[in-house]
Scaffold this active site. Structure first.
Site, short mmCIF file in Angstrom:
data_model
loop_
_atom_site.label_atom_id
_atom_site.label_comp_id
_atom_site.label_asym_id
_atom_site.label_seq_id
_atom_site.Cartn_x
_atom_site.Cartn_y
_atom_site.Cartn_z
N ASP A 94 0.94 -1.24 0.02
CA ASP A 94 -0.03 -0.04 0.06
C ASP A 94 0.84 1.38 0.17
OD1 ASP A 94 -2.42 -1.18 -0.22
OD2 ASP A 94 -2.96 -0.94 2.11
N ASP A 96 0.40 3.97 1.35
CA ASP A 96 0.23 4.87 2.68
C ASP A 96 0.84 4.14 4.07
OD1 ASP A 96 -1.80 3.02 2.95
OD2 ASP A 96 -3.52 4.34 3.05
N TRP A 156 -12.84 0.14 -1.67
CA TRP A 156 -11.96 -0.18 -0.32
C TRP A 156 -12.59 -1.38 0.14
CZ3 TRP A 156 -13.21 -1.20 4.44
CH2 TRP A 156 -12.01 -1.18 5.24
N GLU A 159 -10.77 -7.14 -0.98
CA GLU A 159 -9.82 -7.93 -1.86
C GLU A 159 -8.72 -8.59 -1.33
OE1 GLU A 159 -9.66 -4.86 -1.67
OE2 GLU A 159 -7.77 -4.47 -0.91
N ASP A 160 -8.29 -8.16 -0.15
CA ASP A 160 -7.12 -8.68 0.62
C ASP A 160 -7.82 -10.06 1.18
OD1 ASP A 160 -8.63 -7.05 2.21
OD2 ASP A 160 -6.99 -6.11 3.44
N MET A 186 0.74 4.30 9.43
CA MET A 186 -0.30 4.74 8.14
C MET A 186 -0.29 6.09 8.09
SD MET A 186 -4.27 3.38 7.40
CE MET A 186 -3.83 1.59 7.48
N HIS A 189 -5.05 9.88 5.27
CA HIS A 189 -5.72 10.29 4.15
C HIS A 189 -7.17 10.24 4.25
CE1 HIS A 189 -6.97 5.70 3.91
NE2 HIS A 189 -5.78 5.54 4.54
N ARG A 191 -11.05 9.33 3.57
CA ARG A 191 -11.99 7.97 3.48
C ARG A 191 -12.42 7.72 2.01
NH1 ARG A 191 -12.13 3.65 5.60
NH2 ARG A 191 -13.90 2.73 6.77
C1 BGC Z 1 -11.53 -5.13 4.77
C2 BGC Z 1 -10.36 -5.51 4.51
C3 BGC Z 1 -9.34 -4.67 5.28
C4 BGC Z 1 -9.34 -4.71 6.73
C5 BGC Z 1 -8.63 -3.83 7.54
C6 BGC Z 1 -11.86 -5.51 6.37
O1 BGC Z 1 -13.15 -5.25 6.69
O2 BGC Z 1 -12.40 -6.05 4.14
O3 BGC Z 1 -10.12 -4.99 3.15
O4 BGC Z 1 -7.88 -4.55 4.88
O5 BGC Z 1 -10.83 -4.60 7.08
O6 BGC Z 1 -9.15 -2.59 7.44
#
Ligand code: BGC
Length: 237
Positions: A94, A96, A156, A159-160, A186, A189, A191
């Site tokens: 990332d 940031d 946002w 995906e992770d 971090m 930034h 939202r």
């Molecule tokens: C989101 C993730 C994020 C995590 C921490 C989760 O609710 O789906 O994408 O990395 O929160 O912020």
């Protein structure tokens, strides 16, 4: 040419002269409209990677269109482009998140390795054990085994988590350094728009990964520009 980073070669590349590194590390940074963050990250990363005597290149994956931000797809395309330059270790990073500690090894000691375990905004504690967001290092073998990132998550979130479920479906462990080492700050930034569909999308992660990812990626050749401190890959998603 920036005087401060005299060891960096065009494209944000460095090769140590006194040792033969095991990996060729590509740092992949998804990006759009965050010039300040990028500047701060590059200023911090180059000296750390140099001190770790890694052979590395930094790629900035710029989403060139105005569509909702698609971090996973940028990473997949960046991965394939960096692989053409013979990299063997890929750090998804990332823009940031700033490493606070020189001992966070960016060299794929394990794969997958979640590097940003302790982030200031989470009081330096891992919020949940499946978290794979922020910064993570992968070798080719495991990354291709899970078929890369999903191409379907935009805006946002999620995906992770989807990538994390892919590791579970493939019986891979997520490795991490100790809490006292893997510390990140971090940057502040605004939202960004949230992916409200993410919980629904995450319901079929365990099976969808086979048909959604590197194998289903369709993309036009990105524009590649090699600057001093990074290679810019401009991508239409
Ligand atoms: C989101 C993730 C994020 C995590 C921490 C989760 O609710 O789906 O994408 O990395 O929160 O912020």
């Amino acid at each position: 040419m920036e005087f401060r980073f005299i060891w960096v070669q065009t494209g944000g590349h460095y090769t140590p002269t006194r040792c033969k590194p095991r990996e060729r590390v590509a740092i992949l940074i998804p990006f759009r409209n965050r010039n300040n963050h990028l500047r701060i990250l590059l200023n911090n990363l180059h000296p750390i990677l140099y001190r770790q005597q890694l052979e590395y290149s930094i790629y900035v994956l710029k989403q060139a269109d105005e569509k909702p931000f698609n971090r996973g797809k940028l990473f997949n395309i960046g991965y394939l482009e960096a692989k053409k330059d013979n990299h063997t270790c890929f750090v998804f990073h990332d823009v940031d998140l700033i490493p606070e500690n020189d001992h966070i090894l960016y060299g794929c000691v394990r794969s997958p390795m979640h590097l940003s375990r302790a982030v200031n905004t989470f009081n330096y504690k891992l919020p949940y054990k499946e978290l794979l967001g922020g910064v993570a290092a992968w070798k080719t073998r495991e990354f291709e085994q899970v078929n890369g990132w999903s191409n379907l998550f935009v805006n946002w979130g999620g995906e992770d988590d989807d990538l994390s479920y892919r590791t579970i479906a493939n019986k891979l462990s997520i490795f991490r350094f100790r809490n006292s080492v893997a510390r990140y700050t971090m940057l502040e930034h605004r939202r960004t728009p949230v992916n409200t569909a993410r919980h629904r999308q995450l319901q079929d992660s365990y099976t969808r990964y086979k048909i959604d990812g590197l194998s289903s990626l369709v993309y036009e050749s990105p524009r590649i520009q090699r600057y001093h401190l990074f290679t810019m890959v401009s991508i239409n998603t």
